[in-house]
Design an enzyme around this catalytic site. Sequence first.
Site, PDB file in Angstrom:
ATOM      1  N   GLU A 433      44.634  10.590  -6.681  1.00  0.00           N
ATOM      2  CA  GLU A 433      47.264  10.503  -6.778  1.00  0.00           C
ATOM      3  C   GLU A 433      46.717   9.708  -7.220  1.00  0.00           C
ATOM      4  O   GLU A 433      45.922   8.522  -6.316  1.00  0.00           O
ATOM      5  CB  GLU A 433      47.670  10.735  -5.041  1.00  0.00           C
ATOM      6  CG  GLU A 433      48.545   9.592  -4.860  1.00  0.00           C
ATOM      7  CD  GLU A 433      49.295   9.066  -4.178  1.00  0.00           C
ATOM      8  OE1 GLU A 433      48.815   9.186  -3.143  1.00  0.00           O
ATOM      9  OE2 GLU A 433      50.303   9.175  -3.902  1.00  0.00           O
ATOM     10  N   ASP A 506      47.305   8.351  -0.742  1.00  0.00           N
ATOM     11  CA  ASP A 506      47.773   6.966  -0.116  1.00  0.00           C
ATOM     12  C   ASP A 506      48.105   7.414   1.658  1.00  0.00           C
ATOM     13  O   ASP A 506      48.883   8.572   1.596  1.00  0.00           O
ATOM     14  CB  ASP A 506      49.037   6.256  -1.217  1.00  0.00           C
ATOM     15  CG  ASP A 506      48.836   5.415  -1.794  1.00  0.00           C
ATOM     16  OD1 ASP A 506      47.055   5.289  -2.167  1.00  0.00           O
ATOM     17  OD2 ASP A 506      49.500   5.289  -2.851  1.00  0.00           O
ATOM     18  N   ASP A 508      50.854   6.792   2.851  1.00  0.00           N
ATOM     19  CA  ASP A 508      52.276   6.278   3.534  1.00  0.00           C
ATOM     20  C   ASP A 508      53.031   7.740   2.996  1.00  0.00           C
ATOM     21  O   ASP A 508      52.890   9.159   3.102  1.00  0.00           O
ATOM     22  CB  ASP A 508      52.990   5.400   2.004  1.00  0.00           C
ATOM     23  CG  ASP A 508      52.483   5.975   1.093  1.00  0.00           C
ATOM     24  OD1 ASP A 508      52.359   7.020   0.517  1.00  0.00           O
ATOM     25  OD2 ASP A 508      52.151   4.739  -0.533  1.00  0.00           O
ATOM     26  N   ASP A 510      54.630   8.475   0.630  1.00  0.00           N
ATOM     27  CA  ASP A 510      55.054  10.090  -0.380  1.00  0.00           C
ATOM     28  C   ASP A 510      53.529  10.272  -0.303  1.00  0.00           C
ATOM     29  O   ASP A 510      52.887  11.676  -0.420  1.00  0.00           O
ATOM     30  CB  ASP A 510      54.649   8.772  -1.633  1.00  0.00           C
ATOM     31  CG  ASP A 510      56.280   8.394  -2.434  1.00  0.00           C
ATOM     32  OD1 ASP A 510      57.356   9.201  -2.003  1.00  0.00           O
ATOM     33  OD2 ASP A 510      56.345   7.557  -2.911  1.00  0.00           O
TER      34      ASP A 510
END
Length: 643
Positions: A433, A506, A508, A510
């Site tokens: 990503e 990541d 997180d 997103d």
Amino acid sequence: MENIENLENQNYGADQIQVLEGLEAVRKRPGMYIGSTNERGLHHIVYEIVDNSVDEALAGFCNEIKVTIEKDNSITVCDNGRGIPVDEKKGTGKSALEIVFTILHAGGKFGGGGYKVSGGLHGVGASVVNALSKELTVKVFKDGKVYSQSYNIGKPITKVEVVGECEKEKHGTEVHFVPDSDIFETTIYNYDTLRTRLRETAFLTKGLKITLTDKREGKEKEKSFHYEGGIKEFVQFMNKGKNLLYDKVFYCEGNKENIIVEVALQHSSEYQEAIYTFVNNINTPEGGTHLTGFKNSLTKVINDYAREQKYLKENDENLTGEDIREGLTAIISVKVEDPQFEGQTKQKLGTSEAQFAVQSVLTDSLKYFLDQNPNIGKVICEKATLARKAREAARKARDLTRRKTALEGGGLPGKLVDCSERDSTKCEIFIVEGDSALGPAKDGRDSRYQAVMPLRGKILNVEKANEQKMYENAEITGMITAFGTGIKDEFDISKLRYDKIIIMTDADVDGAHIATLMLTFIYRFLPELIKQGHVYLAQPPLFKVSKGKKSFYAYSDAEKDERVKELGEDADVSRFKGLGEMDTEQLAETTMDPETRVLLRVNMNDDAASELDLTFTTLMGDEVAPRRQFIEENAKYVQNLDI
Ligand code: TSJ
């Protein structure tokens, strides 16, 4: 042979020997009887017991089942049926109850064989569960009395005896068992796994109330499932949050050739079809004759209707089944007395009468439904006609993509940073990503075996986009080309260019969303990659905890806290907000190097048909959970690897 000496009236006659041999066979090869001894097998034995109560409900004598996970991870299943008969089975000198729990009635679902108890549809599993339980106690409530018998690893340690009294009106069966930790790899139950499956059972057995209670400390909860509408409510449940083409759910039931057929369906504005088929309440992920009958009937009835109503002009070609099923959610449930299963995993219905039965029940009711609901008939025909146009456009776009990649020579996407090894079984591709992580990933990889491909921005949500859009999306076509297999009817696993496809995002919200979009895309268009275990999620750490020369990576808050305790409160804690915050060595060591990384393998759960779908839908909504939580809560799909 422990415990056998507790038996009064010891009798080593032929039937006793049969019992012991039967138990031994089950304990020696549990996988033959319950599929496996992992977490899945552990849950399977609950369904084996519950199925007996469901049979009692189907016979019309029971409308409530309670399943309890006890504090010690043992299970109690209790129903309000007639109670297993306790009287002597003629000519055996034994209680019918004891026979149910000690005689192996058949090889079970996994071993073939077709013996049935009492005309029920399932109900051969009680002795298998007994053989695989450290302790099992059954209680039968009837005529104001409580009868009971107990067993250790399948062997009776008491006779069937009256142990108490109950209200005259009370009737039912209660079974409590402790799965044997010598047999099962884990004996810890997962509430959500049981919940999904029991909810499905409740949907498939209209009117039956099933309650699941968790009594384990800190996990106490309870949920009841009770659907008077049965599979009609199942379709509504699956279409929750979708944009519906019409409000009503079509439903029909009928009995043909001694096969009970139920079908429910409804279209949404989405592009995927979601058809779940069941035989005797058991999910048949590979379909079979009942599914064929459904598809034939639906295609024919809609085409006939479209011609009759002039939605199709004389020169128009017929709508294809695929066009008509775009955005369709459907449940097909058949009850067959002695179903034949085919296919590699024996999950495909082979009983040929089921095709005719479904066709005949569905055709009549659907015709009538369309006549009664012309507005619904109209939107179904319009949706299918649109789908046809999109399909034709998609074919053009697809041809175009194919030609384009062929022209680019070698055909590999420009963004792919490939590895040098040509033996694909040794190769891995990291789908990374964002741009910031691309540099460290490129530098940190082992360029012989590890390829890297960046994803920019959010990839297309294939649940919400049609196929044509998909072929116009560079991220998607790039991945398809890099994987090498082609998709849908052109899919060929032997062309797979990497043994491991590793999604690296990541840790997180997103990142979780992007990982989910990726998984959704693969699940929809290349499901074999997941089924055959080629898809993984990389696990970058969340923290680095260090003090002096010592430093540790931590993958959760709890792990971080533990490390801080270990090193002392003055330890230095740094948090990685994204992959891009790690330097090359850190990323390689924690996330990429096979020697030191943590990878999670994504897999599918066939036990509950709608499970993967629902997980995706929930995650795609506005409640995007952090990825770690997603993984923890969906541990069923994800196996730890390389730890
Ligand atoms: F699997 C099992 F045996 F352990 C088990 C069976 C577990 C549980 C929780 C329930 C049952 C069960 C069996 N519930 N209800 C029944 N019903 C009968 O066995 C039954 C009762 C009466 C008659 C009859 O013909 O009078 C026939 C049957 C099969």
